[in-house]
Design an enzyme around this catalytic site. Sequence first.
Site, PDB file in Angstrom:
ATOM      1  CE  LYS A 225     -26.504   7.965 -37.269  1.00 51.26           C
ATOM      2  NZ  LYS A 225     -25.814   7.437 -36.118  1.00 51.26           N
TER       3      LYS A 225
ATOM      4  CE1 TYR B 175     -19.896   7.506 -31.956  1.00 52.78           C
ATOM      5  CE2 TYR B 175     -19.693   7.163 -29.603  1.00 52.78           C
ATOM      6  CZ  TYR B 175     -19.191   7.023 -30.887  1.00 52.78           C
ATOM      7  OH  TYR B 175     -17.996   6.394 -31.083  1.00 52.78           O
TER       8      TYR B 175
ATOM      9  CD  GLU C   7      -5.118  18.287 -52.376  1.00 54.39           C
ATOM     10  OE1 GLU C   7      -4.092  17.949 -52.989  1.00 54.39           O
ATOM     11  OE2 GLU C   7      -5.951  19.107 -52.814  1.00 54.39           O
TER      12      GLU C   7
ATOM     13  CB  CYS D 296     -27.829  -1.248 -36.241  1.00 57.00           C
ATOM     14  SG  CYS D 296     -26.962  -0.463 -37.599  1.00 57.00           S
TER      15      CYS D 296
ATOM     16  CB  CYS E  17     -26.586   2.653 -37.713  1.00 57.61           C
ATOM     17  SG  CYS E  17     -26.141   1.513 -36.416  1.00 57.61           S
TER      18      CYS E  17
ATOM     19  CD  GLU F 235     -24.752  10.203 -34.491  1.00 55.51           C
ATOM     20  OE1 GLU F 235     -25.727   9.478 -34.189  1.00 55.51           O
ATOM     21  OE2 GLU F 235     -23.719   9.766 -35.028  1.00 55.51           O
TER      22      GLU F 235
ATOM     23  CG  HIS G 168      -5.089  19.534 -56.349  1.00 65.05           C
ATOM     24  ND1 HIS G 168      -5.107  20.137 -55.106  1.00 65.05           N
ATOM     25  CD2 HIS G 168      -5.184  20.524 -57.270  1.00 65.05           C
ATOM     26  CE1 HIS G 168      -5.207  21.452 -55.282  1.00 65.05           C
ATOM     27  NE2 HIS G 168      -5.260  21.714 -56.570  1.00 65.05           N
TER      28      HIS G 168
HETATM   29  P1  NDP Z   1     -23.094   7.849 -24.477  1.00 70.30           P
HETATM   30  O1  NDP Z   1     -22.708   6.878 -23.456  1.00 70.30           O
HETATM   31  O2  NDP Z   1     -22.235   8.053 -25.663  1.00 70.30           O
HETATM   32  O3  NDP Z   1     -23.299   9.273 -23.795  1.00 70.30           O
HETATM   33  C1  NDP Z   1     -24.150   9.449 -22.706  1.00 70.30           C
HETATM   34  C2  NDP Z   1     -24.129  10.905 -22.321  1.00 70.30           C
HETATM   35  O4  NDP Z   1     -25.085  11.145 -21.305  1.00 70.30           O
HETATM   36  C3  NDP Z   1     -22.773  11.351 -21.780  1.00 70.30           C
HETATM   37  O5  NDP Z   1     -22.493  12.610 -22.307  1.00 70.30           O
HETATM   38  C4  NDP Z   1     -23.007  11.404 -20.276  1.00 70.30           C
HETATM   39  O6  NDP Z   1     -22.244  12.392 -19.652  1.00 70.30           O
HETATM   40  C5  NDP Z   1     -24.457  11.786 -20.212  1.00 70.30           C
HETATM   41  N1  NDP Z   1     -25.114  11.330 -18.998  1.00 70.30           N
HETATM   42  C6  NDP Z   1     -25.063  10.100 -18.434  1.00 70.30           C
HETATM   43  N2  NDP Z   1     -25.790  10.043 -17.320  1.00 70.30           N
HETATM   44  C7  NDP Z   1     -26.336  11.271 -17.163  1.00 70.30           C
HETATM   45  C8  NDP Z   1     -27.190  11.839 -16.179  1.00 70.30           C
HETATM   46  N3  NDP Z   1     -27.621  11.145 -15.155  1.00 70.30           N
HETATM   47  N4  NDP Z   1     -27.530  13.144 -16.332  1.00 70.30           N
HETATM   48  C9  NDP Z   1     -27.080  13.867 -17.368  1.00 70.30           C
HETATM   49  N5  NDP Z   1     -26.287  13.370 -18.331  1.00 70.30           N
HETATM   50  C10 NDP Z   1     -25.909  12.084 -18.224  1.00 70.30           C
HETATM   51  O7  NDP Z   1     -24.566   7.441 -24.857  1.00 70.30           O
HETATM   52  P2  NDP Z   1     -25.519   7.712 -26.077  1.00 70.30           P
HETATM   53  O8  NDP Z   1     -26.858   7.528 -25.493  1.00 70.30           O
HETATM   54  O9  NDP Z   1     -25.215   8.970 -26.778  1.00 70.30           O
HETATM   55  O10 NDP Z   1     -25.148   6.527 -27.071  1.00 70.30           O
HETATM   56  C11 NDP Z   1     -25.051   5.184 -26.630  1.00 70.30           C
HETATM   57  C12 NDP Z   1     -24.009   4.436 -27.398  1.00 70.30           C
HETATM   58  O11 NDP Z   1     -24.494   4.126 -28.699  1.00 70.30           O
HETATM   59  C13 NDP Z   1     -22.737   5.234 -27.666  1.00 70.30           C
HETATM   60  O12 NDP Z   1     -21.822   5.147 -26.612  1.00 70.30           O
HETATM   61  C14 NDP Z   1     -22.212   4.603 -28.906  1.00 70.30           C
HETATM   62  O13 NDP Z   1     -21.403   3.512 -28.545  1.00 70.30           O
HETATM   63  C15 NDP Z   1     -23.441   4.136 -29.630  1.00 70.30           C
HETATM   64  N6  NDP Z   1     -23.761   5.049 -30.744  1.00 70.30           N
HETATM   65  C16 NDP Z   1     -22.916   5.145 -31.810  1.00 70.30           C
HETATM   66  C17 NDP Z   1     -23.178   6.002 -32.866  1.00 70.30           C
HETATM   67  C18 NDP Z   1     -22.239   6.101 -34.009  1.00 70.30           C
HETATM   68  O14 NDP Z   1     -21.410   5.232 -34.181  1.00 70.30           O
HETATM   69  N7  NDP Z   1     -22.314   7.169 -34.814  1.00 70.30           N
HETATM   70  C19 NDP Z   1     -24.392   6.821 -32.876  1.00 70.30           C
HETATM   71  C20 NDP Z   1     -25.199   6.666 -31.706  1.00 70.30           C
HETATM   72  C21 NDP Z   1     -24.883   5.817 -30.700  1.00 70.30           C
HETATM   73  P3  NDP Z   1     -20.724  12.185 -19.212  1.00 70.30           P
HETATM   74  O15 NDP Z   1     -19.887  12.535 -20.406  1.00 70.30           O
HETATM   75  O16 NDP Z   1     -20.580  13.162 -18.108  1.00 70.30           O
HETATM   76  O17 NDP Z   1     -20.585  10.782 -18.772  1.00 70.30           O
END
Ligand code: NDP
Length: 451
Positions: free
Chosen positions: A51, A177, A441, A43, A48, A181, A436
Site C-alpha cells: 500500500k 483507512y 516547527e 502487512c 502496509c 487511502e 527553521h
Molecule cells: P475500518 O473498520 O477502518 O472501516 C470500515 C468502513 O466501512 C467504515 O467507514 C464503516 O462505516 C464502513 N462500513 C462497514 N460496514 C459497512 C456496510 N455494511 N456498508 C457500508 N459501509 C460499511 O476498515 P478498513 O477496511 O478501512 O480497515 C481495516 C483495518 O485495517 C483498520 O481499522 C485499521 O485498523 C487497519 N488499517 C490500518 C492502516 C494504517 O495504519 N494506515 C491502513 C489500512 C488498514 P462506519 O464508519 O459507519 O462504521
Amino acid sequence: MAEYDFDLFVIGAGSGGVRASRMAAQFGARVAVAEDRYLGGTCVNVGCVPKKLLAYAAQFDELFRDSRGFGWDTGAPVFDWETLIRNKDREIARLNEIYRNLLINADVTLFEARASLVDAHTVQVGDQQVTAEYILLAPGGWPWVPEFPGSDLVITSNELFHLEEFPHRALIVGGGYIAVEFASILNGLGVETQLVYRRDLFLRGFDAELRQQLAEEMQRKGVKLRFATEVERIERRGEALAVQLNDGSETEVDLVLYATGRRPSTDRLGLEQVGIRTGEQGHIEVNAQFQTSVPNIYAVGDVIGGMELTPVALAQGMAVARRLFKPELDASVNLENVPTAIFSQPNMATVGLSEEAARERYGEIRVYTAKFTQLKHTLSGNPEKTLMKLVVDAASDRVVGAHMLGPDAGEIIQGLAIAIKAGATKAQFDATIGIHPTAAEEFVTMRVPAR
Ligand code: NDP
C-alpha cells in the site's frame, strides 16, 4: 525428554506471529510456526508495505506538476501500472525471503501448511499432528464485504494489488483507512475516482476538523466524495459495472472496491473443538495477558480485534513471548496514545485524543491550530493547506492530542508521540526551539489558543 514436540506452536506467520516466534526462540524455547499463505502476513503482502509503495507511486503526478514552478519541464508523464506491480511484487518476494530467513536463523521450525487445533495441546498441520505446551493463534483477518445484489462483482484491497486491467473509473465504498487511502492512490494514478460512504464524513473517530480538511483537499485533488450515500445494487453492463445508489442516481465504472472492514480469520481453526470463546464479530476473546479462555492458548493481532495495526500486533507478540519464556522482562502492552497515520494525499496522522474526545474526557481544554500553505507551495502554486493541531488539558497543561494533515504527517507525529507518551505539557512544547524553516516547527510555535 520433553513431554511435547514444541514449547510453543504459532499459527500464522504475520507480524504478530513472526515476532512472537523469533522472540520465544531467542529466549530458548523450541518453537514452530505454521503458515499456509504468505510469510509476513497481511502487512507485508497485501497491506502496509505494498500500500505504501502504491501511495508513493500516486504522489508523482502532483510532484511533476509542483516542479514546474521550480523551473522543471517534465513533459507529459506517462504511468505504467504493470511496471509498478512487477517492481512491487519483486520487493514483496524479497521480503518474504527475509521473513523466512529470520525464522530459520532463529531456529524456528516452519510448516508451510494449514494448521488447526485438535485439542488444547495438539495441532493438525498438513497431514501430521504435533504437540506443544503453549499455542499462539495469530491468523490475522480478511476483508469483509456485505451481501447485496451484485456483491460478487466487487473486489477488495487484496485483489487490487494484482489487478491485471488498470481501471479508468473506480468507485470505492467505505470510510475507513483502506477506503480513504485507496481513493487517494487511484486518484493519484489518474483513475477517475469516487468514494461512497454511508455517513456524513469519513474517518469516524478521528478529529473532526482534520477529517473535514482532508475531505476538502481530496475533493480538490479530484476525488469525488459522495457522503451519506449507499450502494443498492451493481450490475454488469458490457465491460463496465453499473452502480445504483440510494440517492436514485446511477454511475458507471470499471471497478468497485469495497473497504468495509475486516473480519478475523478463524474459519476451520478448530476454536469450537477446543472451547475457545469468541466475541460478537468473531474475534477471539483474550485477557490482558492475551490468554484465551483455554489457559495455555494465547492470541494476538487482528484476530483479537481492537487496534488492528502492525506495531500493536508486534508489541502483543513480544509480550506473549516474554510472559511465557522470559518472565523477568516486562510483558505489559500499553495502548494509551498509540500514534497512527492514514496514507492519504495529503497524509493525516494523529496521537492521543481528538478535540471532541478530549472535551468529553477533560471538560476544559485549550485547542491550538495552525493552517497554512507550506513554503514549497509558494513556488509550486499548489493550493494544498497543511493543518496542525494541539489539544491541551487546561487543568494540567498536558498535551493530550496532536494531529496533522499534510506531507509526511506520519513521520512528524511519530516523534511527537514520544513527547505525548512522556506526558509533555504545552509549556514544554513552547520551550522547545523549532527547526527553521520546516512545517513541523509550527508544533512548537503555536502561542494563542484557537478555542
Ligand atoms: P475500518 O473498520 O477502518 O472501516 C470500515 C468502513 O466501512 C467504515 O467507514 C464503516 O462505516 C464502513 N462500513 C462497514 N460496514 C459497512 C456496510 N455494511 N456498508 C457500508 N459501509 C460499511 O476498515 P478498513 O477496511 O478501512 O480497515 C481495516 C483495518 O485495517 C483498520 O481499522 C485499521 O485498523 C487497519 N488499517 C490500518 C492502516 C494504517 O495504519 N494506515 C491502513 C489500512 C488498514 P462506519 O464508519 O459507519 O462504521
